[in-house]
Design an enzyme around this catalytic site. Structure first.
Site, PDB file in Angstrom:
ATOM      1  N   LYS A  52     -10.030  -6.897   4.238  1.00 37.32           N
ATOM      2  CA  LYS A  52     -11.290  -7.661   4.289  1.00 37.32           C
ATOM      3  C   LYS A  52     -10.080  -8.716   5.317  1.00 37.32           C
ATOM      4  O   LYS A  52     -11.139  -9.427   5.675  1.00 37.32           O
ATOM      5  CB  LYS A  52     -11.318  -8.179   3.014  1.00 37.32           C
ATOM      6  CG  LYS A  52     -12.342  -7.138   1.791  1.00 37.32           C
ATOM      7  CD  LYS A  52     -12.455  -7.766   0.844  1.00 37.32           C
ATOM      8  CE  LYS A  52     -13.376  -6.916  -0.335  1.00 37.32           C
ATOM      9  NZ  LYS A  52     -12.967  -6.663  -2.032  1.00 37.32           N
ATOM     10  N   GLN A  96     -10.698 -10.184  -6.448  1.00 36.79           N
ATOM     11  CA  GLN A  96     -10.845  -8.834  -5.985  1.00 36.79           C
ATOM     12  C   GLN A  96     -10.318  -8.301  -7.544  1.00 36.79           C
ATOM     13  O   GLN A  96      -9.727  -8.602  -8.546  1.00 36.79           O
ATOM     14  CB  GLN A  96      -9.335  -8.443  -5.811  1.00 36.79           C
ATOM     15  CG  GLN A  96      -9.360  -6.850  -5.055  1.00 36.79           C
ATOM     16  CD  GLN A  96     -10.231  -6.415  -4.537  1.00 36.79           C
ATOM     17  OE1 GLN A  96     -11.153  -7.493  -3.506  1.00 36.79           O
ATOM     18  NE2 GLN A  96     -10.740  -5.212  -4.508  1.00 36.79           N
ATOM     19  N   ASP A 119     -19.408 -12.510  -3.326  1.00 34.22           N
ATOM     20  CA  ASP A 119     -19.469 -10.905  -3.762  1.00 34.22           C
ATOM     21  C   ASP A 119     -21.022 -10.435  -4.287  1.00 34.22           C
ATOM     22  O   ASP A 119     -21.080  -9.433  -4.445  1.00 34.22           O
ATOM     23  CB  ASP A 119     -18.757 -10.633  -4.756  1.00 34.22           C
ATOM     24  CG  ASP A 119     -17.257  -9.207  -4.471  1.00 34.22           C
ATOM     25  OD1 ASP A 119     -17.299  -8.903  -3.664  1.00 34.22           O
ATOM     26  OD2 ASP A 119     -15.762  -9.911  -4.809  1.00 34.22           O
TER      27      ASP A 119
HETATM   28  N1  GUN Z   1     -13.122  -3.930  -6.284  1.00 35.78           N
HETATM   29  C1  GUN Z   1     -13.081  -2.797  -5.548  1.00 35.78           C
HETATM   30  N2  GUN Z   1     -14.750  -3.277  -5.458  1.00 35.78           N
HETATM   31  C2  GUN Z   1     -14.468  -4.832  -4.891  1.00 35.78           C
HETATM   32  C3  GUN Z   1     -15.663  -5.986  -4.940  1.00 35.78           C
HETATM   33  O1  GUN Z   1     -16.567  -5.288  -3.552  1.00 35.78           O
HETATM   34  N3  GUN Z   1     -15.453  -7.052  -4.695  1.00 35.78           N
HETATM   35  C4  GUN Z   1     -14.006  -7.518  -5.534  1.00 35.78           C
HETATM   36  N4  GUN Z   1     -13.951  -8.581  -5.719  1.00 35.78           N
HETATM   37  N5  GUN Z   1     -13.698  -6.635  -5.821  1.00 35.78           N
HETATM   38  C5  GUN Z   1     -13.745  -4.677  -6.063  1.00 35.78           C
END
Ligand code: GUN
Length: 288
Positions: A52, A96, A119
């Protein structure tokens, strides 16, 4: 052999479009900063967070990293989120997942300002999605819509079956497909005669988290098959929820694993980050 839906190419196309938008915004003096919070050192989360941040750097989005030890208290995390909610330069906040067991993930997600919820997990974003208002879209389902549109696969009027009803994929996927005027069925672990239902699908989206769960007998001739799964097979190669080798002989189009849905999630997260600026200036995000 089915047409391969190339998530790697399409996600790159989206990132390049966003890079151009961000350059223009910078010329207008507008910068975007994403705060990325990780608690603990889950190995998969470390990879996601690194990717990311790499995507942010590529597009020209600033990123601020908060790597908190696994024994951080929920209060400390909530206090950090509150601080970031009020930080003017921070446009998006991402926590996350998964969080350590001693934290209540729902409570943490609700603490993020809906204006910075890139998100798309906050109940306000989810509600906006279901009533057709513009809001931040959950990244993986939004990525799947882009995969279909950019592969010139029409959705309107189609029989779409989603296998899996998670808050992150299955449910928002249903809302997005409805918005595109599809007929939508959501199947799950309690569904009876699953195969009968999946065989009705013009577009079949599989997000069950079980290795090669869908085989050739579960798919109609000429269906479009989207595989959200990601696993390691017996030989340690990546594979999905769909048995690619056999299903790709029957489908008209299919996403590979890797290189299908996976890369789209980050591209759509980046899109949500860019949308924060449009939202600030006129209250409405631009559709891509
Ligand atoms: N953990 C697995 N996929 C995601 C996601 O799309 N966003 C976040 N914040 N955590 C995750």
């Amino acid at each position: 052999m089915a047409q391969l839906i190339d998530g790697k190419r399409i996600s790159q196309e989206i990132k390049d479009e966003l890079k151009e938008k961000v350059e223009k915004l910078k010329q207008e003096g507008k910068r975007i900063c994403l705060a990325v919070i990780q608690v603990g050192e889950d190995p998969a989360s470390c990879v996601y967070v690194r990717n990311k941040k790499k995507a942010c750097a590529y597009i020209g989005i600033d990123s601020e990293s908060y790597e908190l030890p696994g024994n951080t208290s929920e209060e400390e995390l909530l206090a950090l989120i509150e601080k970031l909610n009020h930080a003017g330069h921070v446009k998006g906040i991402l926590v996350q997942l998964p969080l350590p067991e001693h934290m209540d993930a729902d409570k943490v997600i609700r603490a993020i300002s809906p204006d910075k919820d890139v998100d798309g997990f906050h109940p306000v974003s989810v509600g906006r999605l279901w009533i057709g208002e513009t809001g931040f879209l959950s990244c993986t389902p939004a990525g799947i819509i882009q995969l279909l549109k950019r592969s010139h696969i029409s959705i309107e009027g189609k029989e779409c079956v989603i296998v899996g009803r998670s808050n992150i994929v299955g449910k928002p996927m249903a809302a997005l497909l409805l918005r595109e005027h599809a007929t939508v069925t959501v199947a799950h672990s309690h569904t009876r005669n699953l195969s009968e239902i999946t065989r009705r699908a013009d577009i079949l989206i599989v997000a069950v988290g079980k290795r090669r769960f869908i085989g050739t007998d579960d798919v109609k001739d000429g269906a479009v098959v989207i595989d959200v799964g990601m696993h390691r097979d017996e030989e340690n190669r990546l594979c999905g929820d769909v048995d690619f080798e056999t299903v790709s002989q029957k489908a008209s189009a299919i996403t590979p694993v890797p290189g299908g849905v996976g890369p789209m999630t980050i591209a759509m997260l980046m899109n949500n980050c860019v949308e924060t600026v449009y939202r600030e200036s006129n209250g409405k995000p631009k559709d891509i």
